[in-house]
Design a protein around this motif. Structure first.
Motif, PDB file in Angstrom:
ATOM      1  N   SER A  44      37.364  43.019  30.562  1.00 37.64           N
ATOM      2  CA  SER A  44      37.761  43.962  31.607  1.00 37.64           C
ATOM      3  C   SER A  44      36.567  44.592  32.306  1.00 37.64           C
ATOM      4  CB  SER A  44      38.645  45.064  31.009  1.00 37.64           C
ATOM      5  OG  SER A  44      39.111  45.900  32.036  1.00 37.64           O
ATOM      6  N   ASP A  45      36.427  44.312  33.596  1.00 37.98           N
ATOM      7  CA  ASP A  45      35.465  45.016  34.458  1.00 37.98           C
ATOM      8  C   ASP A  45      35.919  44.835  35.902  1.00 37.98           C
ATOM      9  OD1 ASP A  45      34.534  42.527  35.450  1.00 37.98           O
ATOM     10  OD2 ASP A  45      33.072  42.355  33.842  1.00 37.98           O
ATOM     11  N   GLN A  46      35.020  45.079  36.861  1.00 39.72           N
ATOM     12  CA  GLN A  46      35.456  45.083  38.260  1.00 39.72           C
ATOM     13  C   GLN A  46      36.069  43.743  38.692  1.00 39.72           C
ATOM     14  OE1 GLN A  46      32.490  46.630  40.923  1.00 39.72           O
ATOM     15  NE2 GLN A  46      33.674  46.093  42.734  1.00 39.72           N
ATOM     16  N   ASP A  87      38.028  45.355  44.342  1.00 41.04           N
ATOM     17  CA  ASP A  87      38.157  45.586  42.898  1.00 41.04           C
ATOM     18  C   ASP A  87      39.433  44.963  42.353  1.00 41.04           C
ATOM     19  OD1 ASP A  87      38.438  46.586  40.283  1.00 41.04           O
ATOM     20  OD2 ASP A  87      37.284  48.380  40.798  1.00 41.04           O
TER      21      ASP A  87
END
Ligand code: PHE
Length: 363
Positions: free
Chosen positions: A208-210, A332
């Motif tokens: 999980s990140d941008q 995003d």
């Protein structure tokens, strides 16, 4: 005995009560108190009969005058109250015909950009003669890895950050598929070559990140027959990308890569221009990695009972979220999953804008 002065006081009292009545109900109570059967003025009228003729001659006209004036005041006040009530109602029910129409649910609703892109991809590949296949989100180790030529204990398994379920009694562990490639195996097991299909679907990795979410989307593509070669793969991808990004043509660059289930394996970059935050596909001097692909590994064909000396073909896997972000300039990825109505209004699509190649993918 009532005298003239007393009548004047009574008249003044009722006149004030009438003026003070702010609604019809209060006003009616005043009417009853004055002119009702047992009202003050009515009672005094009844008293006329007991008076001497002289008194009656004086009081009669006075009382009648009083009764008449109070009656008139009541009627006038009632009219005024009704008129005031009407204008209040008219003001509150006023319709401003210059206001825009309120949107219907159909007009206000939005198709999520991901659903839109999913439909666009299906429309493009359907036009090229690809079928759409499906498989389960909860997979076995066999379909997600082993049948795709990931040997037990192979480090490539670790690269997938797999979500596993608790082990069953027999020691096996179900998992959330880490890619749509298991659908290659399931579909080939169920049918006969030639195969030409895509599989858009949900995929899961603990990340999980941008630009990564634990749940994301891929489109698998598979073509298997006796003569399919890498030139077909390149053409298919070029056609798809040009149609998807709605440009006249794209230029691809293939870099050697590694996937256990393809040989050779490639990562594909597409020529692009970066203008600040904007990325334009099909022009410029930059390259953008867009998908993974390769020629299906003989071991995968063997695992589904096909003879690799007779059959061959290609497979590709495209990140659906990634191409949606690129096409619609969405910075995003996490916003895709936040269900923020303001975001959806901005990036979403009208419900009846169904993407077709003839009508235009995006209108
Ligand atoms: N399944 C691969 C992945 O998720 C992508 C891929 C699909 C690569 C088909 C080659 C062929 O990373």
């Amino acid at each position: 005995m009532t005298d003239k002065a007393e009548l004047e006081t009574i008249e003044a009292e009722f006149a004030r009560a009438i003026a003070d009545a702010m609604d019809e109900q209060t006003l009616d109570a005043v009417r009853v108190a004055a002119l009702g059967k047992k009202g003050r003025i009515s009672e005094m009228m009844k008293g006329l009969g007991k008076m001497s003729p002289d008194e009656r001659r004086d009081m009669g006209p006075l009382l009648n005058g009083l009764k008449e004036r109070i009656g008139e005041a009541l009627t006038a006040r009632k009219d005024a109250l009704q008129e005031a009530a009407l204008s209040v109602r008219l003001a509150s029910e006023k319709i401003d015909v210059t206001l825009p129409l309120r949107e219907t649910a159909l007009e206000a609703g939005r198709i999520h950009p991901l659903s839109q892109v999913w439909d666009e991809v299906v429309a493009i590949f359907a036009d090229m003669g690809f079928a759409v296949e499906n498989g389960p989100d909860i997979e076995t180790d066999h379909y997600n890895f082993t049948a795709l030529n990931f040997p037990e204990g192979h480090p490539a398994r670790e690269m997938h950050d797999t979500f596993y379920f608790d082990p069953k009694a027999d020691g096996s562990r179900a998992l959330l598929r880490t890619h749509t490639s298991p659908v290659q195996v399931r579909t080939m097991e169920q049918g006969k070559p030639p195969f030409r299909f895509i599989c858009p679907g949900r995929t899961y990795r603990s990340d999980s990140d941008q630009t990564h979410t634990p749940q994301f989307h891929q489109i698998e593509g598979l073509v298997i027959d006796e003569t399919t070669h890498m030139g077909h793969l390149k053409w298919t991808l070029e056609e798809f990308l040009a149609a998807f990004f709605e440009v006249d043509g794209v230029e691809l660059r293939m870099r050697p890569s590694y996937f256990p289930f393809t040989e050779p394996s490639m990562e594909v970059d597409v020529r692009c221009a970066r203008l600040g935050n904007e990325i334009r596909i099909g022009e410029g001097d930059d390259w953008l990695e867009i998908l993974g692909c390769g020629m299906v590994h003989p071991n995968v064909l063997k695992a589904v009972g096909l003879d690799p000396d007779k059959y061959q073909g290609f497979a590709f896997g495209i990140g659906l979220d990634r191409i949606a972000m690129l096409k619609y300039g969405i910075p995003d990825l996490r916003a895709f999953f936040e269900a923020d109505l303001r975001w959806l209004k901005h990036y979403g699509f009208a419900a009846l804008d169904v993407p077709t190649l003839a009508g235009g993918l995006t209108s």
